[in-house]
Enzyme design. Structure first.
Site, PDB file in Angstrom:
ATOM      1  N   HIS A 274       1.015  -1.410   0.253  1.00 20.50           N
ATOM      2  CA  HIS A 274       0.016   0.112   0.134  1.00 20.50           C
ATOM      3  C   HIS A 274       0.877   1.386  -0.087  1.00 20.50           C
ATOM      4  CE1 HIS A 274      -3.528   2.289   1.635  1.00 20.50           C
ATOM      5  NE2 HIS A 274      -2.453   3.065   1.624  1.00 20.50           N
TER       6      HIS A 274
ATOM      7  N   GLU B  90      -8.193   4.406  -3.868  1.00 26.81           N
ATOM      8  CA  GLU B  90      -9.191   5.346  -3.581  1.00 26.81           C
ATOM      9  C   GLU B  90      -8.180   6.709  -3.402  1.00 26.81           C
ATOM     10  OE1 GLU B  90     -11.119   5.277   0.234  1.00 26.81           O
ATOM     11  OE2 GLU B  90      -9.207   4.320   1.410  1.00 26.81           O
TER      12      GLU B  90
ATOM     13  N   ARG C  18      -9.204  14.241   2.971  1.00 27.93           N
ATOM     14  CA  ARG C  18      -9.143  14.866   4.453  1.00 27.93           C
ATOM     15  C   ARG C  18      -7.659  14.494   4.860  1.00 27.93           C
ATOM     16  NH1 ARG C  18      -8.550   9.629   6.817  1.00 27.93           N
ATOM     17  NH2 ARG C  18      -9.643   8.141   5.770  1.00 27.93           N
TER      18      ARG C  18
END
Ligand code: ADP
Ligand code: ADP
Ligand code: MG
Length: 445
Positions: free
Chosen positions: A208, A287, A291
């Site tokens: 990731h 994705e 934020r």
């Protein structure tokens, strides 16, 4: 610049935002639930407004109550932190209709990126590589099977409204599809109030890798990557920057792709473009989080920048104060999320009252926490107690600093994930930097 900001969050992130406001000379109002009356954010804020009982529906997710507090306190803007309403386009719209600024991107951007199937399509159209998958939401098992035949098993069923690692199911063959599909649907419905699902090819043992970006609606820059492959049940436990898998060339390439994706939605504010990197070196967008992220401090340390202050300035209408050439990564930073969970009992949450508490320090150490001795860890919220961030001139120095810090740290009264972190940090594969998202499942503990 804003004169007064309302902080619609709790825990360590409420304190983090409060500190940024203080340094910018902005007055602060904190809203809090009855369970958080004794929190440090309440103590340190210029004003504090109790908005209801402990349940999130009555407090941190209650838009009318938060907006009323904002109007009564006469603030200019609202900082949502992460979680709760941070990615709610409805919240952004209500604030806008009251002439209040949400410190975040536009409601329109949140709506696109918050729908993970639409985000995929939007990014694909902008030339950002996405994982082979369904072109949009998949409404029934029959269609899921035909998509899976096309992209090849294993596939991952994901929630369109997903977040926090929930609502995902791996499917290895058609025989498992029906059960997995209805289980994922139920989980998505109950967790997000939106049962829509989409499909992606399931990548085996990826890393990731995510890029921190910031935009002013016209220009956009990236602040390098964070590797977040140390996960349990798709939730991050340890993050670091830079990644041991990212060469300067790959950083430039992926960073440019991340910026291109953000520019495609005229990105305003801070955001994170998340990618998976497979063992062949190909990367795919999964994705965007619109934020501030839990793991932002690792980027702050290697880029020597205050991202929350930057976020507030961008929301106030400032142009990006820096360009690509002003961002320099130096050294290495690691973050461990310390949770009130029992690692020897399936990470079961351990709420309770904190007894003795010792917060270590020393060179290269930053600890973001809302704890103090006597603090009550409520069962109502996320169990994050502290983030320990270690900086070193190289990865090994950061790792050793993290180990000595976790060994010094004292949190009595609740079980914590510290012993588990120490096992990961000592693991030979972790030390050598050969990470993937299945690392923890493959750990002999
Ligand atoms: P990050 O990469 O910043 O950790 P996560 O997706 O893990 O992002 O979420 C950040 C925080 O927000 C976590 O503490 C998690 O508990 C909370 N969160 C994420 N998604 C949801 C959700 N759908 N509902 C409630 N809380 C959420
Ligand atoms: P969330 O919104 O819950 O954060 P993400 O789409 O960011 O969901 O995925 C969270 C994690 O799930 C990833 O970091 C990765 O470990 C795993 N994951 C997601 N999509 C895939 C995929 N297609 N193949 C393999 N693992 C995946
Ligand atoms: Mg994610």
């Amino acid at each position: 610049m804003f004169k007064k900001i309302l902080i619609a969050n709790r825990g360590e992130i409420a304190l983090r935002v409060l500190r940024a406001c203080r340094e910018l000379g902005i007055e602060t109002v904190v809203v809090y639930s009855q369970a958080d009356a004794d929190s440090l954010a309440v103590k340190f804020a210029d004003e504090a407004v109790c908005i209801g009982a402990a349940s999130s529906a009555e407090s941190y997710l209650n838009i009318p109550r938060i907006v009323s507090a904002a109007e009564i306190a006469n603030v200019d803007a609202v900082h949502p932190g992460y979680g709760f309403l941070a990615e709610s386009p409805a919240f952004a719209e209500v604030l806008a209709s009251c002439n209040l600024t949400l410190i975040g991107p536009t409601a329109e951007t949140m709506r696109i990126m918050g729908d993970k199937a639409l985000a995929r399509e939007t990014m694909r159209a902008a030339g950002v590589p996405v994982i082979p998958g369904s072109p949009g939401p998949v409404s029934e098992v029959r269609i899921a099977c035909s998509v899976a035949d096309e992209i090849g098993y294993p596939v991952l069923i994901k929630a369109v409204a997903g977040g926090g690692g929930r609502g995902m199911r791996v499917v290895h063959g058609e025989a498992d599809m029906e059960r997995a599909f209805s289980a994922a649907h139920r989980e998505a419905e109950s967790a997000f109030g939106d049962g829509r699902l989409y499909l992606e090819h399931y990548i085996d043992h990826p890393r990731h890798i995510e890029f921190q970006v910031a935009g002013d609606g016209v220009q956009c820059v990236h602040f390098g990557e964070r590797e977040c492959s140390i996960q349990r049940r798709h939730q991050k436990l340890i993050e670091e920057s830079p990644s041991t898998a990212v060469t300067p060339g790959l950083r430039d390439e992926m960073g440019a792709v991340a910026v291109r994706g953000a520019l495609a939605v005229d990105y305003l504010g801070l955001g994170t473009m998340e990618f998976l990197l497979d063992s062949a070196g190909s990367y795919f967008f999964i994705e965007m989080n619109t934020r501030i992220q839990v793991e932002h401090p690792v980027t702050e340390l290697v880029c020597d920048i205050d991202l929350v202050k930057l976020q507030i300035r961008l929301a106030a209408g400032d142009r990006l104060p820096l360009s690509k050439n002003d961002v320099h990564l130096r050294g290495h930073a690691l973050e461990c999320r310390i949770n009130a969970e029992d690692p020897d009992n399936s990470f079961a949450p351990c709420p309770g009252v904190i007894g003795a508490f010792h917060q270590p320090g020393g060179p290269g150490i930053r600890i973001d926490t809302h704890l103090y001795a006597g603090y009550t860890v409520s069962p109502n919220y996320d169990s994050l107690l502290a983030k320990v961030i270690a900086y070193g001139t190289d990865r090994e120095e950061a790792r050793v600093r993290m180990v000595r810090t976790l060994e010094e740290m004292v949190i009595e009264g609740v079980k914590t994930t510290i012993p588990f972190h120490l096992r990961v940090l000592a693991d030979e594969r972790f030390r050598s930097g050969s990470l993937h998202t299945g690392f923890i499942d493959g750990m002999v503990v």
